[in-house]
Design a protein around this motif. Sequence first.
Motif, PDB file in Angstrom:
ATOM      1  N   GLN A 212       0.849  -1.193   0.000  1.00 63.75           N
ATOM      2  CA  GLN A 212       0.000   0.000   0.000  1.00 63.75           C
ATOM      3  C   GLN A 212       0.884   1.242   0.000  1.00 63.75           C
ATOM      4  OE1 GLN A 212      -2.617   0.117   3.361  1.00 63.75           O
ATOM      5  NE2 GLN A 212      -3.722   1.951   2.686  1.00 63.75           N
ATOM      6  N   PHE A 213       0.494   2.241  -0.807  1.00 61.43           N
ATOM      7  CA  PHE A 213       1.285   3.455  -0.945  1.00 61.43           C
ATOM      8  C   PHE A 213       0.388   4.680  -0.949  1.00 61.43           C
ATOM      9  CE2 PHE A 213       3.495  -0.007  -3.086  1.00 61.43           C
ATOM     10  CZ  PHE A 213       4.769   0.072  -2.540  1.00 61.43           C
ATOM     11  N   ARG A 214       0.967   5.813  -0.622  1.00 63.54           N
ATOM     12  CA  ARG A 214       0.237   7.077  -0.691  1.00 63.54           C
ATOM     13  C   ARG A 214      -0.141   7.358  -2.143  1.00 63.54           C
ATOM     14  NH1 ARG A 214       0.533  10.640   3.523  1.00 63.54           N
ATOM     15  NH2 ARG A 214       0.201  12.338   2.021  1.00 63.54           N
ATOM     16  N   PRO A 215      -1.264   8.091  -2.361  1.00 58.86           N
ATOM     17  CA  PRO A 215      -1.680   8.387  -3.738  1.00 58.86           C
ATOM     18  C   PRO A 215      -0.608   9.083  -4.571  1.00 58.86           C
ATOM     19  CG  PRO A 215      -3.444   8.922  -2.208  1.00 58.86           C
ATOM     20  CD  PRO A 215      -2.252   8.576  -1.373  1.00 58.86           C
ATOM     21  N   ASP A 216       0.180   9.971  -3.943  1.00 59.41           N
ATOM     22  CA  ASP A 216       1.186  10.687  -4.714  1.00 59.41           C
ATOM     23  C   ASP A 216       2.453   9.870  -4.947  1.00 59.41           C
ATOM     24  OD1 ASP A 216       1.986  10.720  -2.080  1.00 59.41           O
ATOM     25  OD2 ASP A 216       2.493  12.847  -2.011  1.00 59.41           O
ATOM     26  N   GLU A 217       2.530   8.679  -4.348  1.00 61.02           N
ATOM     27  CA  GLU A 217       3.678   7.793  -4.543  1.00 61.02           C
ATOM     28  C   GLU A 217       3.333   6.565  -5.395  1.00 61.02           C
ATOM     29  OE1 GLU A 217       4.574   6.645  -0.573  1.00 61.02           O
ATOM     30  OE2 GLU A 217       5.701   8.462  -0.097  1.00 61.02           O
ATOM     31  N   LEU A 218       2.056   6.235  -5.436  1.00 58.21           N
ATOM     32  CA  LEU A 218       1.634   4.941  -5.973  1.00 58.21           C
ATOM     33  C   LEU A 218       2.079   4.722  -7.408  1.00 58.21           C
ATOM     34  CD1 LEU A 218       0.078   2.300  -5.824  1.00 58.21           C
ATOM     35  CD2 LEU A 218      -2.035   3.576  -6.243  1.00 58.21           C
ATOM     36  N   THR A 219       1.916   5.729  -8.263  1.00 61.74           N
ATOM     37  CA  THR A 219       2.183   5.490  -9.685  1.00 61.74           C
ATOM     38  C   THR A 219       3.647   5.175  -9.959  1.00 61.74           C
ATOM     39  OG1 THR A 219       2.401   7.873 -10.092  1.00 61.74           O
ATOM     40  CG2 THR A 219       0.239   6.871 -10.469  1.00 61.74           C
ATOM     41  N   ASP A 220       4.527   5.537  -9.050  1.00 62.80           N
ATOM     42  CA  ASP A 220       5.937   5.195  -9.236  1.00 62.80           C
ATOM     43  C   ASP A 220       6.158   3.688  -9.156  1.00 62.80           C
ATOM     44  OD1 ASP A 220       8.637   6.066  -9.663  1.00 62.80           O
ATOM     45  OD2 ASP A 220       9.071   5.605  -7.576  1.00 62.80           O
ATOM     46  N   HIS A 221       5.181   2.974  -8.576  1.00 63.94           N
ATOM     47  CA  HIS A 221       5.310   1.525  -8.391  1.00 63.94           C
ATOM     48  C   HIS A 221       4.514   0.729  -9.428  1.00 63.94           C
ATOM     49  CE1 HIS A 221       7.242   2.043  -4.409  1.00 63.94           C
ATOM     50  NE2 HIS A 221       6.457   3.103  -4.336  1.00 63.94           N
ATOM     51  N   LEU A 222       3.814   1.425 -10.301  1.00 60.78           N
ATOM     52  CA  LEU A 222       2.996   0.743 -11.303  1.00 60.78           C
ATOM     53  C   LEU A 222       3.808   0.559 -12.578  1.00 60.78           C
ATOM     54  CD1 LEU A 222      -0.393   2.668 -10.839  1.00 60.78           C
ATOM     55  CD2 LEU A 222       0.416   0.624  -9.638  1.00 60.78           C
ATOM     56  N   GLN A 223       4.214  -0.660 -12.837  1.00 65.48           N
ATOM     57  CA  GLN A 223       5.075  -0.954 -13.987  1.00 65.48           C
ATOM     58  C   GLN A 223       4.424  -1.939 -14.962  1.00 65.48           C
ATOM     59  OE1 GLN A 223       7.951   0.668 -14.241  1.00 65.48           O
ATOM     60  NE2 GLN A 223       7.918   1.582 -12.203  1.00 65.48           N
ATOM     61  N   GLN A 224       3.122  -2.172 -14.810  1.00 65.55           N
ATOM     62  CA  GLN A 224       2.463  -3.208 -15.587  1.00 65.55           C
ATOM     63  C   GLN A 224       1.941  -2.644 -16.919  1.00 65.55           C
ATOM     64  OE1 GLN A 224       1.885  -2.755 -12.133  1.00 65.55           O
ATOM     65  NE2 GLN A 224       3.473  -4.329 -11.870  1.00 65.55           N
ATOM     66  N   SER A 225       1.501  -3.537 -17.793  1.00 63.37           N
ATOM     67  CA  SER A 225       1.062  -3.133 -19.132  1.00 63.37           C
ATOM     68  C   SER A 225      -0.322  -2.498 -19.132  1.00 63.37           C
ATOM     69  CB  SER A 225       1.074  -4.342 -20.077  1.00 63.37           C
ATOM     70  OG  SER A 225       2.381  -4.791 -20.310  1.00 63.37           O
ATOM     71  N   PHE A 226      -1.204  -2.943 -18.226  1.00 63.91           N
ATOM     72  CA  PHE A 226      -2.554  -2.403 -18.155  1.00 63.91           C
ATOM     73  C   PHE A 226      -2.928  -2.134 -16.696  1.00 63.91           C
ATOM     74  CE2 PHE A 226      -2.681  -4.716 -22.183  1.00 63.91           C
ATOM     75  CZ  PHE A 226      -3.356  -3.830 -23.013  1.00 63.91           C
TER      76      PHE A 226
END
Length: 333
Positions: A212-226
Amino acid sequence: MANYVLSSITGKDGNNAGPKAKQDITKFLLDNNFKNLEFEFPKTNFDKMKFVMHDLPRLFKGKQIDSLIFQYPIYSLTLTKQVIRAIRKYTRAKLYFVIHDVESLREYPEKLSTEREIFNQTDGMIVHNQKMKDWLIAKNITVPMVDLEIFDYDNPQIMHENQSLHKTICFAGNLAKAGFIQKVSWKETKLFAFGPNFNDNVNPESVVYQGQFRPDELTDHLQQSFGLVWDGQSLDKCDGVFGEYMKYNNPHKASLYLSAGIPILTWNQAAIADFVLQNNVGIAVSSLEELDDVLSHISENEYDQMKKNAIEVGFKMRRGFYILNAVNKLSAF
């Protein structure tokens, strides 16, 4: 022109993305020559009486306001009426609502008559999409309405521009509401789950929990195709109260993914599917059961175009394009 946005003070709540949509709209409006009016949401009965008798008059008296943006709901219909009454009494402002949720559509049909009364007291509303607009018109909402298209998303992280096509999807949200994850059993596709309340009773070959991550940090951890936009207990459709609501609303997680340049995977009956397909920023499916096969039929070139379009939309979201465009359209009525 003296343009204001009316904001309730809620404070940021750790890893909870709940207030982010409203906070982002306020930010984008303030960045574009709006002024802020803030009030603290009253909690006790004494606070509510003070709010109506003292705080609201002080908030609006003596101010020259041409237009006022109010983000609905504030989770008290009674206090919403009092806010409208004070605006009408102490100002000559055009009052516009930005709709985040329609309570009578989402979960409480008994609130319809009260919401209808409230909505028809505005000078216009910004609603999620055409399907929500059509529903409101059918319920005798008569004020001008503009389609937002999709929520903007203030994202400070670097845009992910280089992902290639893999059979990987991410899902971010309250995992307690995502019972379908327990039923996933793909052989080739992996789902990476982010958020609170994870139940590890899943197929470990198909689901990987990422925390679980803060909203302003989360997208840095999203590396998937969809990025997956889905709700409920079933793989064959979005079910339950919130699954049905997806036929009318724009889930904020769609904006989360697109703000990172990640194409969307969603239910083909969801309202957000219209935006996804019209802008070619992802795919819409009838079921998650056959996802291995669905992803096998997407070519590298097709995915690259979706990715390019998602990045373009994501950069628009990061500067508040959609809310500013909708406000301009509404003010033209």
